[in-house]
Design a protein around this motif. Structure first.
Motif, mmCIF file in Angstrom:
data_model
loop_
_atom_site.group_PDB
_atom_site.id
_atom_site.type_symbol
_atom_site.label_atom_id
_atom_site.label_comp_id
_atom_site.label_asym_id
_atom_site.label_seq_id
_atom_site.Cartn_x
_atom_site.Cartn_y
_atom_site.Cartn_z
ATOM 1 N N VAL A 186 -8.307 65.592 -1.700
ATOM 2 C CA VAL A 186 -7.330 66.170 -2.629
ATOM 3 C C VAL A 186 -6.747 67.424 -2.040
ATOM 4 O O VAL A 186 -5.575 67.770 -2.093
ATOM 5 N N ILE A 187 -7.640 68.387 -1.589
ATOM 6 C CA ILE A 187 -7.012 69.502 -1.178
ATOM 7 C C ILE A 187 -6.623 69.587 0.332
ATOM 8 O O ILE A 187 -6.187 70.697 0.714
ATOM 9 N N LYS A 188 -6.881 68.484 1.152
ATOM 10 C CA LYS A 188 -6.635 68.536 2.371
ATOM 11 C C LYS A 188 -4.903 68.620 2.466
ATOM 12 O O LYS A 188 -4.379 68.003 1.814
ATOM 13 N N GLY A 189 -4.607 69.682 3.560
ATOM 14 C CA GLY A 189 -3.183 69.898 3.689
ATOM 15 C C GLY A 189 -2.560 70.751 2.554
ATOM 16 O O GLY A 189 -1.306 70.874 2.709
ATOM 17 N N LYS A 190 -3.484 71.188 1.567
ATOM 18 C CA LYS A 190 -2.779 72.144 0.530
ATOM 19 C C LYS A 190 -3.219 73.424 1.118
ATOM 20 O O LYS A 190 -4.228 73.744 1.783
ATOM 21 N N ALA A 222 -20.325 68.832 3.946
ATOM 22 C CA ALA A 222 -20.001 68.871 5.458
ATOM 23 C C ALA A 222 -20.946 67.767 6.133
ATOM 24 O O ALA A 222 -20.298 67.170 7.045
ATOM 25 N N TRP A 223 -21.885 67.371 5.617
ATOM 26 C CA TRP A 223 -22.655 66.434 6.374
ATOM 27 C C TRP A 223 -21.855 64.933 6.013
ATOM 28 O O TRP A 223 -21.806 64.092 6.991
ATOM 29 N N LYS A 224 -21.539 64.838 4.718
ATOM 30 C CA LYS A 224 -20.656 63.682 4.391
ATOM 31 C C LYS A 224 -19.496 63.518 5.369
ATOM 32 O O LYS A 224 -19.095 62.367 5.609
ATOM 33 N N LEU A 225 -19.002 64.725 5.768
ATOM 34 C CA LEU A 225 -17.803 64.762 6.659
ATOM 35 C C LEU A 225 -18.009 64.545 8.254
ATOM 36 O O LEU A 225 -17.177 65.035 8.926
ATOM 37 N N SER A 226 -19.349 64.458 8.311
ATOM 38 C CA SER A 226 -19.901 64.660 9.716
ATOM 39 C C SER A 226 -19.524 65.978 10.501
ATOM 40 O O SER A 226 -19.256 65.850 11.446
ATOM 41 N N LYS A 227 -19.490 66.785 9.831
ATOM 42 C CA LYS A 227 -19.235 68.192 10.166
ATOM 43 C C LYS A 227 -20.362 69.062 10.041
ATOM 44 O O LYS A 227 -20.026 70.327 10.299
ATOM 45 N N ASP A 228 -21.664 68.673 9.939
ATOM 46 C CA ASP A 228 -22.569 69.534 9.703
ATOM 47 C C ASP A 228 -23.099 70.068 11.156
ATOM 48 O O ASP A 228 -22.877 69.419 12.357
ATOM 49 N N SER A 229 -23.579 71.209 11.209
ATOM 50 C CA SER A 229 -24.139 71.735 12.392
ATOM 51 C C SER A 229 -25.413 72.579 11.813
ATOM 52 O O SER A 229 -25.785 72.846 10.745
ATOM 53 N N ASP A 251 -9.987 71.600 9.674
ATOM 54 C CA ASP A 251 -9.225 70.760 9.135
ATOM 55 C C ASP A 251 -7.837 71.475 8.765
ATOM 56 O O ASP A 251 -6.914 70.811 8.419
ATOM 57 N N HIS A 252 -7.684 72.613 9.170
ATOM 58 C CA HIS A 252 -6.427 73.598 9.155
ATOM 59 C C HIS A 252 -6.105 73.408 7.778
ATOM 60 O O HIS A 252 -4.774 73.337 7.218
ATOM 61 N N ILE A 253 -7.026 73.956 6.954
ATOM 62 C CA ILE A 253 -6.537 73.898 5.546
ATOM 63 C C ILE A 253 -6.325 75.453 5.297
ATOM 64 O O ILE A 253 -7.124 76.014 5.623
ATOM 65 N N LEU A 254 -5.340 75.898 4.760
ATOM 66 C CA LEU A 254 -4.850 77.296 4.756
ATOM 67 C C LEU A 254 -5.787 77.921 3.249
ATOM 68 O O LEU A 254 -5.557 77.150 2.361
ATOM 69 N N TYR A 255 -6.467 78.937 3.440
ATOM 70 C CA TYR A 255 -7.284 79.277 2.334
ATOM 71 C C TYR A 255 -7.210 80.861 2.200
ATOM 72 O O TYR A 255 -6.934 81.470 3.120
ATOM 73 N N THR A 256 -7.336 81.261 0.969
ATOM 74 C CA THR A 256 -7.480 82.583 0.742
ATOM 75 C C THR A 256 -8.841 82.830 0.032
ATOM 76 O O THR A 256 -9.060 82.109 -0.855
ATOM 77 N N VAL A 257 -9.757 83.611 0.573
ATOM 78 C CA VAL A 257 -11.120 83.837 -0.062
ATOM 79 C C VAL A 257 -11.164 85.278 -0.684
ATOM 80 O O VAL A 257 -10.879 86.364 -0.145
ATOM 81 N N VAL A 258 -11.408 85.407 -1.937
ATOM 82 C CA VAL A 258 -11.464 86.509 -2.855
ATOM 83 C C VAL A 258 -12.786 86.773 -3.524
ATOM 84 O O VAL A 258 -13.028 85.668 -4.264
ATOM 85 N N PRO A 259 -13.401 87.746 -3.478
ATOM 86 C CA PRO A 259 -15.049 87.912 -4.101
ATOM 87 C C PRO A 259 -14.358 88.234 -5.593
ATOM 88 O O PRO A 259 -13.588 89.095 -5.858
ATOM 89 N N LYS A 279 -18.832 80.279 3.063
ATOM 90 C CA LYS A 279 -18.809 80.238 4.520
ATOM 91 C C LYS A 279 -18.636 78.961 5.204
ATOM 92 O O LYS A 279 -18.028 78.535 6.199
ATOM 93 N N ILE A 280 -19.630 77.808 4.635
ATOM 94 C CA ILE A 280 -19.679 76.582 4.794
ATOM 95 C C ILE A 280 -18.220 76.048 4.503
ATOM 96 O O ILE A 280 -17.578 75.173 5.475
ATOM 97 N N LEU A 281 -17.864 76.219 3.330
ATOM 98 C CA LEU A 281 -16.428 76.014 3.123
ATOM 99 C C LEU A 281 -15.353 76.269 4.194
ATOM 100 O O LEU A 281 -14.618 75.438 4.638
ATOM 101 N N GLN A 282 -15.180 77.530 4.348
ATOM 102 C CA GLN A 282 -14.521 78.017 5.446
ATOM 103 C C GLN A 282 -14.470 77.467 6.600
ATOM 104 O O GLN A 282 -13.457 77.209 7.270
ATOM 105 N N SER A 283 -15.709 77.183 6.992
ATOM 106 C CA SER A 283 -15.802 76.601 8.480
ATOM 107 C C SER A 283 -15.358 75.286 8.459
ATOM 108 O O SER A 283 -14.513 74.788 9.324
ATOM 109 N N LEU A 284 -15.293 74.531 7.180
ATOM 110 C CA LEU A 284 -14.841 73.196 7.238
ATOM 111 C C LEU A 284 -13.313 73.371 7.095
ATOM 112 O O LEU A 284 -12.383 72.556 7.684
ATOM 113 N N PHE A 285 -12.841 74.004 6.349
ATOM 114 C CA PHE A 285 -11.362 74.438 6.235
ATOM 115 C C PHE A 285 -10.919 74.740 7.775
ATOM 116 O O PHE A 285 -9.644 74.168 7.867
ATOM 117 N N ARG A 286 -11.295 75.403 8.325
ATOM 118 C CA ARG A 286 -10.944 75.647 9.748
ATOM 119 C C ARG A 286 -10.675 74.698 10.650
ATOM 120 O O ARG A 286 -9.895 74.548 11.227
#
Ligand SMILES: *[C@@H]1O[C@H](CO)[C@@H](O)[C@H](O)[C@H]1NC(C)=O
Length: 557
Positions: free
Chosen positions: A13-17, A199-206, A43-51, A34-41
């Protein structure tokens, strides 16, 4: 509503947004982000992180960004608050909530499309039924009455009355159900582990992402947010991932690669980075089991080390300077003595990380370092700086930040140890009847460490265990503890932080102080701020402290 398929119903749903990620100030949350951001990078998903630290931050950040961003991810925050009610979002805004705080707000759970919960509920978690808390006919009733025209009306009088009474009964029942549901706060599974699963389900785990999941899960164990048996279930599933990602032999891998090992680990704080004696003192479990605050305790520690055949001089110098043979045998030497010294739980199942040939770090080291950086006592650092430092300390290529965090953690643990010693020496842990009570005196030089929610909670846990270990009264095991400290970090003067924790005898970390604080503050109209997402911590005006505590005592008596 709950999302069952993270990949289809969240990630696709968020891919491309463009997404906004609000992250709570805790280690598990930062690891998850950190895990999410690594996935976003990737997949070229633009994101802003705010604590975000408090409810207020959630509102402010939302208001600053909601114009441009329609997909908002809340990490370890917002799950227990009706976000639609709090933020009044436009219809096209969608919230995805991954929060380890419980209980989740009922409105979030039963929201249609706008609030989508990524966290899962355990089998033992009950949510009130929809029909017990919401009534479809809520607004219809009035209309019904006025709709009934002319001659029909008298016939309905009795049934209207009947209906009202029924409604009142339903409302009382609803009140009770909601109260029972929200009375205790507790925690679900680690959010970092949830994100790793994605990440694992997306086969992007490391290994890198796996390490963050491990760190998140370890954080929750160390903060006593997870029970032992749940932690063991969690480690079993993480261990499977470790075997899968680390099955190659060392020879096949580049020298600088990351290796994660699942192994028995000593529950000793930062022992690879300081001396054994220091580490024993600064670790909740051995320090309270051996009662190191007493002379007798000191003697027992010396006996233990002597029986292990460790010269005191070796134990007082840095681990890295110890004899190699002693270092290698340390674990087995200790293991042989744990029963005799009542330290049966000194070893536990954990993970370590090695960077190529360089130093070895345990998951606990990472958590200690990150927690200390998160609540840095450096006056120059804003909370946003601290947040970035933690994110850096978790990065594999910034070991210097991790090392800084480890140094900061040692100071934090020393401060906690000193304060516990003061509490015990000065008999400052007193019974208030339904709970134990301790307060850090105004002007205490270390107060800066404690005027932050997580370090204060750590101090509370240390204090309670230490008190119970030397107390002659059996009752102390079944009493919760409330601790207060001057809120020296705040710009407002004359406020204190208050933190309540459950009794030692309580196996599950369920905490009733959030609700109790709320009621006591309301009843006494105390100047207070109940803004933290961990509701067992609050801010209170020092002037209102005594009336607040009187109310809390009568409430819990
Ligand atoms: C929490 O994690 C454990 C271990 O992975 C798993 O067995 C359990 O089902 C999880 N609970 C929830 C509510 O997701």
């Amino acid at each position: 509503m709950f999302v069952s398929d993270l990949r289809k119903e969240f990630y696709d749903v968020i891919k491309g947004k463009r997404v906004l990620v609000l992250v709570h100030f805790d280690v598990d949350g930062i690891c998850a982000s950190k895990i999410l951001q690594s996935l976003f990078r990737t997949d070229h998903i633009l994101y802003t992180v705010v604590p975000v630290q408090k409810r207020k931050d959630l509102v402010n950040v939302y208001e600053n960004h909601a114009e441009q961003i329609k997909h908002i991810i809340l990490i370890n925050c917002g799950g227990c608050i009706d976000v639609v009610d709090l933020l009044q979002p436009a219809d096209d805004i969608i919230f995805f909530i991954a929060d380890n705080h419980r209980p989740l707000d009922i409105c979030n759970i039963y929201s249609g499309e706008q609030v989508r919960i990524l966290s899962k509920l355990g089998d033992d978690e009950q949510v009130p039924a929809f029909s017990d808390v919401f009534r479809e006919d809520e607004s219809d009733e009035e209309e019904e009455e006025s709709d009934e025209e002319g001659g029909k009306r008298p016939r309905f009088d009795e049934s209207v009355l009947e209906k009202r009474m029924e409604r009142r009964r339903w409302e009382q029942q609803r009140h009770k159900i909601v109260f029972d549901y929200t009375q205790f706060s507790y925690y679900g599974n680690s959010t970092a582990v949830l994100m790793f699963d994605l990440a694992w389900k997306l086969s992007k785990d490391s290994n890198e992402l796996l390490w963050w999941a491990i760190t998140g899960a370890t954080d929750m164990l160390m903060c006593e947010k997870t029970e032992q048996d749940k932690y063991l279930l969690m480690t079993a599933s993480l261990q499977n991932h470790v075997s899968r990602l680390n099955h190659k032999t060392q020879d096949d891998q580049p020298l600088d690669c990351l290796r994660i090992t699942f192994e028995k680990e000593l529950q000793l704080a930062l022992y690879r980075h300081c001396s054994l004696v220091e580490s024993m003192r600064h670790s909740l479990y051995p320090a309270t089991s051996l009662r190191l605050w007493t002379l007798k305790g000191e003697k027992r520690l010396c006996e233990l080390l002597a029986e292990m055949g460790l010269p005191l001089s070796q134990c007082k110098q840095k681990y890295s300077g110890m004899d190699m043979t002693l270092r290698n045998e340390l674990q087995s030497l200790l293991e042989a003595k744990v029963e005799k010294y009542g330290l049966g739980n000194l070893l536990f199942a954990s993970f370590t990380l090695t960077h190529g040939f360089r130093s070895k770090y345990s998951a606990m080291d990472y958590v200690y370092a990150a927690s200390a950086l998160l609540e840095s006592t450096d006056k120059e650092k804003t909370s946003a700086d601290a947040f970035l430092d933690v994110a850096d300390s978790l990065s594999m290529n910034k070991l210097s930040v991790l090392e800084k965090g480890i140094e900061a953690a040692k100071q934090q643990l020393e401060a906690v140890y000193r304060q516990v010693q003061t509490f015990l020496d000065m008999n400052q842990i007193i019974s208030a009847g339904p709970f134990l009570y301790a307060t850090v005196i105004e002007g205490t030089p270390d107060a800066r460490f404690f005027s932050a929610p997580q370090c204060l909670s750590l101090l509370a846990r240390f204090t309670l265990r230490a008190h119970v270990s030397i107390s002659r009264s059996k009752k102390s095991r079944s009493l919760p503890l409330v601790i207060t400290t001057p809120d020296v970090r705040s710009s407002e003067t004359n406020t204190c932080l208050v933190c309540g924790i459950p009794p030692v005898s309580e196996e599950s970390p369920r905490n009733f102080f959030g609700k109790a604080f709320e009621q006591a503050a309301e009843k006494t109209a105390s100047k207070s701020e109940l803004e933290f997402f961990d509701t067992n911590v609050m801010r209170l005006s020092v002037d209102d402290r005594s009336k607040f505590f009187d109310a809390l005592i009568s409430l819990l008596s």
